[in-house]
Motif scaffolding. Structure first.
Motif, PDB file in Angstrom:
ATOM      1  N   ALA A  56       0.843  -1.197   0.000  1.00 31.28           N
ATOM      2  CA  ALA A  56       0.000   0.000   0.000  1.00 31.28           C
ATOM      3  C   ALA A  56       0.877   1.245   0.000  1.00 31.28           C
ATOM      4  O   ALA A  56       1.819   1.350   0.787  1.00 31.28           O
ATOM      5  CB  ALA A  56      -0.919   0.005   1.216  1.00 31.28           C
ATOM      6  N   TRP A  57       0.571   2.162  -0.891  1.00 25.69           N
ATOM      7  CA  TRP A  57       1.235   3.456  -0.937  1.00 25.69           C
ATOM      8  C   TRP A  57       0.257   4.460  -0.351  1.00 25.69           C
ATOM      9  O   TRP A  57      -0.832   4.667  -0.894  1.00 25.69           O
ATOM     10  CB  TRP A  57       1.602   3.831  -2.364  1.00 25.69           C
ATOM     11  CG  TRP A  57       2.657   2.942  -2.943  1.00 25.69           C
ATOM     12  CD1 TRP A  57       4.013   3.104  -2.867  1.00 25.69           C
ATOM     13  CD2 TRP A  57       2.437   1.755  -3.700  1.00 25.69           C
ATOM     14  NE1 TRP A  57       4.644   2.075  -3.530  1.00 25.69           N
ATOM     15  CE2 TRP A  57       3.703   1.234  -4.042  1.00 25.69           C
ATOM     16  CE3 TRP A  57       1.297   1.061  -4.101  1.00 25.69           C
ATOM     17  CZ2 TRP A  57       3.862   0.075  -4.789  1.00 25.69           C
ATOM     18  CZ3 TRP A  57       1.439  -0.103  -4.836  1.00 25.69           C
ATOM     19  CH2 TRP A  57       2.719  -0.582  -5.165  1.00 25.69           C
ATOM     20  N   VAL A  58       0.634   5.076   0.761  1.00 28.67           N
ATOM     21  CA  VAL A  58      -0.246   5.994   1.472  1.00 28.67           C
ATOM     22  C   VAL A  58       0.185   7.421   1.155  1.00 28.67           C
ATOM     23  O   VAL A  58       1.316   7.820   1.434  1.00 28.67           O
ATOM     24  CB  VAL A  58      -0.203   5.736   2.996  1.00 28.67           C
ATOM     25  CG1 VAL A  58      -1.180   6.646   3.715  1.00 28.67           C
ATOM     26  CG2 VAL A  58      -0.519   4.263   3.295  1.00 28.67           C
ATOM     27  N   HIS A  59      -0.722   8.178   0.558  1.00 29.02           N
ATOM     28  CA  HIS A  59      -0.467   9.560   0.162  1.00 29.02           C
ATOM     29  C   HIS A  59      -1.119  10.504   1.166  1.00 29.02           C
ATOM     30  O   HIS A  59      -2.185  10.212   1.702  1.00 29.02           O
ATOM     31  CB  HIS A  59      -1.086   9.842  -1.216  1.00 29.02           C
ATOM     32  CG  HIS A  59      -0.574   8.967  -2.302  1.00 29.02           C
ATOM     33  ND1 HIS A  59       0.272   9.433  -3.274  1.00 29.02           N
ATOM     34  CD2 HIS A  59      -0.793   7.659  -2.582  1.00 29.02           C
ATOM     35  CE1 HIS A  59       0.555   8.453  -4.111  1.00 29.02           C
ATOM     36  NE2 HIS A  59      -0.083   7.360  -3.710  1.00 29.02           N
ATOM     37  N   GLY A  60      -0.500  11.646   1.392  1.00 34.23           N
ATOM     38  CA  GLY A  60      -1.053  12.662   2.281  1.00 34.23           C
ATOM     39  C   GLY A  60       0.011  13.171   3.235  1.00 34.23           C
ATOM     40  O   GLY A  60       1.211  13.016   2.995  1.00 34.23           O
ATOM     41  N   TYR A  61      -0.421  13.774   4.324  1.00 32.62           N
ATOM     42  CA  TYR A  61       0.504  14.249   5.353  1.00 32.62           C
ATOM     43  C   TYR A  61       0.692  13.104   6.343  1.00 32.62           C
ATOM     44  O   TYR A  61      -0.034  12.985   7.318  1.00 32.62           O
ATOM     45  CB  TYR A  61      -0.058  15.497   6.030  1.00 32.62           C
ATOM     46  CG  TYR A  61       0.811  16.010   7.156  1.00 32.62           C
ATOM     47  CD1 TYR A  61       2.079  16.513   6.904  1.00 32.62           C
ATOM     48  CD2 TYR A  61       0.362  15.973   8.465  1.00 32.62           C
ATOM     49  CE1 TYR A  61       2.883  16.957   7.938  1.00 32.62           C
ATOM     50  CE2 TYR A  61       1.148  16.419   9.506  1.00 32.62           C
ATOM     51  CZ  TYR A  61       2.416  16.912   9.232  1.00 32.62           C
ATOM     52  OH  TYR A  61       3.215  17.350  10.250  1.00 32.62           O
ATOM     53  N   VAL A  62       1.627  12.206   6.024  1.00 30.62           N
ATOM     54  CA  VAL A  62       1.790  10.986   6.818  1.00 30.62           C
ATOM     55  C   VAL A  62       3.223  10.759   7.304  1.00 30.62           C
ATOM     56  O   VAL A  62       3.475   9.789   7.993  1.00 30.62           O
ATOM     57  CB  VAL A  62       1.292   9.746   6.039  1.00 30.62           C
ATOM     58  CG1 VAL A  62      -0.216   9.773   5.898  1.00 30.62           C
ATOM     59  CG2 VAL A  62       1.947   9.648   4.667  1.00 30.62           C
ATOM     60  N   GLN A  63       4.131  11.637   6.959  1.00 29.44           N
ATOM     61  CA  GLN A  63       5.504  11.492   7.445  1.00 29.44           C
ATOM     62  C   GLN A  63       5.725  12.428   8.623  1.00 29.44           C
ATOM     63  O   GLN A  63       5.291  13.572   8.617  1.00 29.44           O
ATOM     64  CB  GLN A  63       6.506  11.795   6.336  1.00 29.44           C
ATOM     65  CG  GLN A  63       6.517  10.738   5.269  1.00 29.44           C
ATOM     66  CD  GLN A  63       7.683  10.896   4.308  1.00 29.44           C
ATOM     67  OE1 GLN A  63       8.559  11.714   4.480  1.00 29.44           O
ATOM     68  NE2 GLN A  63       7.676  10.087   3.273  1.00 29.44           N
ATOM     69  N   SER A  81      -9.394   4.829   6.993  1.00 28.25           N
ATOM     70  CA  SER A  81     -10.460   5.273   7.894  1.00 28.25           C
ATOM     71  C   SER A  81     -10.465   6.765   8.207  1.00 28.25           C
ATOM     72  O   SER A  81     -11.490   7.310   8.597  1.00 28.25           O
ATOM     73  CB  SER A  81     -10.376   4.507   9.210  1.00 28.25           C
ATOM     74  OG  SER A  81      -9.248   4.949   9.976  1.00 28.25           O
ATOM     75  N   GLY A  82      -9.300   7.404   8.097  1.00 27.23           N
ATOM     76  CA  GLY A  82      -9.218   8.804   8.499  1.00 27.23           C
ATOM     77  C   GLY A  82      -8.907   8.966   9.981  1.00 27.23           C
ATOM     78  O   GLY A  82      -8.731  10.076  10.457  1.00 27.23           O
ATOM     79  N   ASN A  83      -8.845   7.865  10.716  1.00 31.98           N
ATOM     80  CA  ASN A  83      -8.519   7.907  12.150  1.00 31.98           C
ATOM     81  C   ASN A  83      -7.063   7.531  12.380  1.00 31.98           C
ATOM     82  O   ASN A  83      -6.756   6.686  13.215  1.00 31.98           O
ATOM     83  CB  ASN A  83      -9.442   6.951  12.921  1.00 31.98           C
ATOM     84  CG  ASN A  83     -10.875   7.398  12.863  1.00 31.98           C
ATOM     85  OD1 ASN A  83     -11.161   8.584  12.933  1.00 31.98           O
ATOM     86  ND2 ASN A  83     -11.782   6.456  12.717  1.00 31.98           N
ATOM     87  N   THR A  84      -6.188   8.150  11.612  1.00 27.93           N
ATOM     88  CA  THR A  84      -4.752   7.880  11.701  1.00 27.93           C
ATOM     89  C   THR A  84      -4.036   9.169  12.074  1.00 27.93           C
ATOM     90  O   THR A  84      -4.581  10.257  11.902  1.00 27.93           O
ATOM     91  CB  THR A  84      -4.209   7.409  10.339  1.00 27.93           C
ATOM     92  OG1 THR A  84      -4.342   8.487   9.396  1.00 27.93           O
ATOM     93  CG2 THR A  84      -4.928   6.186   9.819  1.00 27.93           C
ATOM     94  N   PRO A  85      -2.795   9.063  12.563  1.00 27.04           N
ATOM     95  CA  PRO A  85      -2.003  10.278  12.716  1.00 27.04           C
ATOM     96  C   PRO A  85      -1.780  10.903  11.340  1.00 27.04           C
ATOM     97  O   PRO A  85      -1.594  10.193  10.360  1.00 27.04           O
ATOM     98  CB  PRO A  85      -0.688   9.779  13.307  1.00 27.04           C
ATOM     99  CG  PRO A  85      -1.010   8.461  13.911  1.00 27.04           C
ATOM    100  CD  PRO A  85      -2.095   7.880  13.054  1.00 27.04           C
ATOM    101  N   GLY A  86      -1.799  12.193  11.271  1.00 21.97           N
ATOM    102  CA  GLY A  86      -1.640  12.869   9.993  1.00 21.97           C
ATOM    103  C   GLY A  86      -2.928  12.815   9.195  1.00 21.97           C
ATOM    104  O   GLY A  86      -4.000  12.527   9.714  1.00 21.97           O
ATOM    105  N   THR A  87      -2.820  13.080   7.910  1.00 24.69           N
ATOM    106  CA  THR A  87      -3.972  13.098   7.022  1.00 24.69           C
ATOM    107  C   THR A  87      -3.702  12.200   5.834  1.00 24.69           C
ATOM    108  O   THR A  87      -2.745  12.414   5.092  1.00 24.69           O
ATOM    109  CB  THR A  87      -4.238  14.528   6.512  1.00 24.69           C
ATOM    110  OG1 THR A  87      -4.417  15.383   7.635  1.00 24.69           O
ATOM    111  CG2 THR A  87      -5.471  14.578   5.634  1.00 24.69           C
ATOM    112  N   VAL A  88      -4.536  11.194   5.657  1.00 24.97           N
ATOM    113  CA  VAL A  88      -4.420  10.290   4.515  1.00 24.97           C
ATOM    114  C   VAL A  88      -5.350  10.794   3.421  1.00 24.97           C
ATOM    115  O   VAL A  88      -6.552  10.939   3.630  1.00 24.97           O
ATOM    116  CB  VAL A  88      -4.783   8.842   4.912  1.00 24.97           C
ATOM    117  CG1 VAL A  88      -4.801   7.939   3.684  1.00 24.97           C
ATOM    118  CG2 VAL A  88      -3.813   8.321   5.960  1.00 24.97           C
ATOM    119  N   ASP A  89      -4.769  11.088   2.254  1.00 23.23           N
ATOM    120  CA  ASP A  89      -5.559  11.540   1.115  1.00 23.23           C
ATOM    121  C   ASP A  89      -5.959  10.391   0.199  1.00 23.23           C
ATOM    122  O   ASP A  89      -7.019  10.415  -0.408  1.00 23.23           O
ATOM    123  CB  ASP A  89      -4.772  12.558   0.291  1.00 23.23           C
ATOM    124  CG  ASP A  89      -4.492  13.840   1.049  1.00 23.23           C
ATOM    125  OD1 ASP A  89      -5.321  14.234   1.895  1.00 23.23           O
ATOM    126  OD2 ASP A  89      -3.434  14.444   0.806  1.00 23.23           O
TER     127      ASP A  89
END
Length: 91
Positions: free
Chosen positions: A8-15, A64-72
């Motif tokens: 899975a490649w997760v895009h967004g503000y996740v680092q 889910s959107g219930n993660t640290p940061g923001t997953v787009d």
């Protein structure tokens, strides 16, 4: 039970926001092996192996959107397990 591999490649503000740690904790709770690693382009790569139902649960958590940061966006790829990962680590 068949073991599969989820890439899975997760895009967004996740680092830099605890996303890899959070992903590791969820994967371990599900009994999965693999890793989560920051990519140079700002994505996080998640490799996980285990039963399909547990991998589906991890994918749903990532989206889910219930993660640290923001997953787009989460882009996934399915394959047969390779057996080249043990435990679940942050890279």
């Amino acid at each position: 039970m068949t073991t599969e591999r989820l890439t899975a490649w997760v895009h967004g503000y996740v680092q830099g926001v605890g996303f890899r740690w959070w992903t590791r904790a969820r994967a371990l709770e599900l009994g999965l092996v693999g890793y989560a690693a920051n990519q140079a382009d700002g994505r996080v790569l998640v490799i996980a192996e285990g039963p399909r139902d547990k991998l589906d649960a991890l994918l749903a958590l990532l989206r889910s959107g219930n993660t640290p940061g923001t997953v787009d966006l989460v882009v996934e790829q399915w394959d047969s397990a390779r057996g080249d990962v043990t435990g679940f680590v942050e890279r």
